[in-house]
Design an enzyme around this catalytic site. Sequence first.
Site, short mmCIF file in Angstrom:
data_model
loop_
_atom_site.label_atom_id
_atom_site.label_comp_id
_atom_site.label_asym_id
_atom_site.label_seq_id
_atom_site.Cartn_x
_atom_site.Cartn_y
_atom_site.Cartn_z
CG ASP A 80 42.61 26.06 35.28
OD1 ASP A 80 41.91 26.03 34.26
OD2 ASP A 80 42.19 26.53 36.37
CD GLU A 109 37.87 31.16 36.00
OE1 GLU A 109 39.08 31.40 36.05
OE2 GLU A 109 37.37 30.46 35.09
C1 BGC Z 1 39.11 27.55 35.33
C2 BGC Z 1 38.78 26.10 35.47
C3 BGC Z 1 38.07 25.60 34.25
C4 BGC Z 1 38.89 25.90 33.02
C5 BGC Z 1 38.26 25.43 31.73
C6 BGC Z 1 39.75 27.88 34.02
O1 BGC Z 1 39.81 29.26 33.85
O2 BGC Z 1 39.98 27.93 36.39
O3 BGC Z 1 37.98 25.91 36.62
O4 BGC Z 1 37.82 24.24 34.36
O5 BGC Z 1 39.10 27.30 32.94
O6 BGC Z 1 37.19 26.22 31.37
C1 BGC Z 2 37.15 30.66 28.97
C2 BGC Z 2 37.06 30.05 30.33
C3 BGC Z 2 38.37 30.13 30.96
C4 BGC Z 2 38.90 31.55 30.96
C5 BGC Z 2 40.28 31.59 31.51
C6 BGC Z 2 37.65 32.07 29.10
O1 BGC Z 2 37.75 32.64 27.84
O2 BGC Z 2 35.91 30.63 28.38
O3 BGC Z 2 36.68 28.72 30.27
O4 BGC Z 2 38.22 29.66 32.26
O5 BGC Z 2 38.90 32.10 29.69
O6 BGC Z 2 40.79 32.88 31.56
#
Ligand code: BGC
Ligand code: BGC
Length: 613
Positions: free
Chosen positions: A304, A502
Amino acid sequence: MVRNTPAAFLAALLTLGPAARAAGPKPLSSYDPQVKPLLAGMTLEEKIGQMTQAEQDALKDLADVENYFLGSVLSGGSSDPKEGNSLQAWTDLYDRLQSRALKSRLGIPILYGVDAVHGHNNVLGAVIFPHGIGLGCTRNPALIEKVERITAEEVRATGIQWTFAPCVTVPQDIRWGRTYEGFSEDPALVRQLSEAAVRGFQGMDLRNPLSVLACAKHYVGDGGTTYVSGADGRGRLDQGDTKVDEQTLRRLHLQGYISAVKAGVGSIMPSYSSWNGVKCSASRRLLTEILKQELGFEGFLISDYNAIDQIKPGDYKGSIEISINAGMDMVMVPTNYRTFITYLKELVNEGRVPVTRIDDAVTRILRVKFAMGLMDKNRSQLADRGLHKTFGSPEHRLVAREAVRQSLVLLKNDRKTLPISKQAARIHVAGKSADNIGDQCGGWTIDWQGRSGQVTTGGTTILAAIKGAVSKNTGVTFSPDGAGAEGSTIGVAVIGERPYAEGAGDRSDLALDREDVAVLNNLKKAGIPVVVILLSGRPMIIGEVLPQADAFVAAWLPGTEGQGVADVLFGEYKPTGKLSFSWPRSNGQLPLNINSPKEKYDPLFRYGYGLTW
Ligand code: BGC
Ligand code: BGC
C-alpha cells in the site's frame, strides 16, 4: 428497457455454459515457460525496476519510466493529469507514460494502477456505481460481476489496465472510515461477492482487452482493528491493529481472499494495518506461508501507499529488507522510488535480500504481464480510443441504476407511505443532499476524499430524478432545510454523511447532523407524511428521527444514478435490498455485528433486515 438489462445479462452469462465457468481461468504459473528466458536476460536494475511502482505526478522526469525500468505507475486518489480529469487527459497521460516504457531496452510495458473502486471514479463523466456497502445489500453476485465488467471497460477506455479493487474487507466496526468500501460484516457474503467482483474485472481470460487486473485488498484483517480513543476525543480504527488469534483471522478476514484466489485474482495488496502488533507488510507468515504457499496465490503482492515506511523497527532500508523478504513483490513508493531502487540494489549486493527472492517477485509480475497479453508484440499497448464511445454511456448508466435500486434497504414503511403516486399533487423535497451528486457518490470520487456538490459531470441527482419521474401535473418543490413544505402531499428528506475516505472518516459518534434533524422537524411541522432517504457510508444512529419518519430508506452511497432511488420511491421497483451490516441503536453499543457475542446482539435492525411491499 431497465427491466431488460439484468435479464439479458443473465442470459449472456448462461450462454457461457457451466463448463466454462467451472474450469476457471488459466493458472498464472502456466506462463512461466515464457517468463524464464526473459528473466534470464534481465539485469538486476531491470528486475528491481519491475518491482517498483511510482506515482505519475511524483516522477522527477518522465524519462525515469524508461531509465529506471519501472514496472508500474499509479495514480493515487488525487493524482490527476496536469490537464485535468477529462477522459482525453487521462488517456493521453496513460499513452505518454506507456510510450516511455516501450522505449526501454526490453520494452516491457508498465501496468498502470488506479483506484477504480466504484466505477472509473477519477475520471469526469464516468458512471459511478454504488460503493461496496450498497452492492453488499443487493446480495446479487451476477449483478456485481456485471458492474465490474463495465468498470473494467471504462478503465480500459483510458488505456489503464489495473484497478486496486475489489476491497474484500470484512468491517467489524462501522466507526471505521472505510466501512463503505466493504460489502458486508459477514465473511460468507464477502466471500461470495468478492469472487464475482474479481470475475467481473478480470473476466475468464485476462488477455481480453476489455479486462483489467484486479487487486484484492487490504490483506488481511483491515476491518478488524481495535478501536483506540484519541487524545482529541476522536476514535481511530484505520491502519490499526487487529488483535485476534489465527483461527479468528482466518474465519472472519481471510474468506474474500480464498474466493478471489479461486477466481484467479492477479494481485493482492497487503494492509497498512497490523496483526497482533506486526505490520501485515512485514509478515512472512501472512504473505508467504498463508497466501502464497497455502492458498496457492500465483500473482504478485503490491504494497500500500508508502506502507512499508511504517515497518518498525528500522530505517527505510531495513523496512525494505523486511518486507521483500516477507514476500512483498512490488512496492508502491509514490515519491521515493529512486531511493527505494538504490537501497534494494544494495540489499541484494550485501546478501541481505536473496536473488532468488527477487527472481520470484519478478516472475510473479511478469506472469501477470504475459497473461494480460502485455508482452504480445502484435498488439498495441496504447489506449484503444474506440472505447471512448461507450464511456459513461446510457447503457452503462442503466446497469448502475439497476444496482442502485437493488441496493436500497427499506427500513420502515408505515401506512403504505411508499410507493408515492406519480400523480401526487405536490412533492416537497428537502435536505442538503437532495440535489448533490457529490454526497451521493461519497469518497473516492474525482478527489481522494470525494467532494460535496458538482464533483463530476453526467449522472442524475435524486431531486432531478424525482422531477423526471412524476406526472406533468405534479409539482416538485425544494428547500435545503425543509422550509415551505406546507400544503404538499408528501415530503422527501435526503440527508446523511458528507464525503470522506480512509482514516478521515473514522468517527466515534455516528449521530446525524443537527442540520439533518432540523430538516425533518420542519417537514413534520408542515403536517405531511415524510420519507427519509439516508445517504451514508454506514448505518447511523437514527433513534431520534425514526419516529418522525413515515418511511425510511437506507440508500448508502449510490453514485451518479439517482434514478435508481426514484424507481423505488415511485414503485417502479419493489425493494429487495437486505442489510449487509447490523444497524445499531446507539454509539455505546459499538462495535456491534453478527460476530458479536449473542447476548450482546441487540441491534435496531438485524443483519439481513429489509422490508418490501
Ligand atoms: C489506500 C489503498 C489505495 C492506495 C492507492 C492507500 O492509501 O489504502 O486502498 O489503493 O492508497 O491510492
Ligand atoms: C493519495 C491516496 C492515498 C493517500 C494515502 C493521498 O494523497 O491520493 O491515493 O491513498 O494519499 O495517504
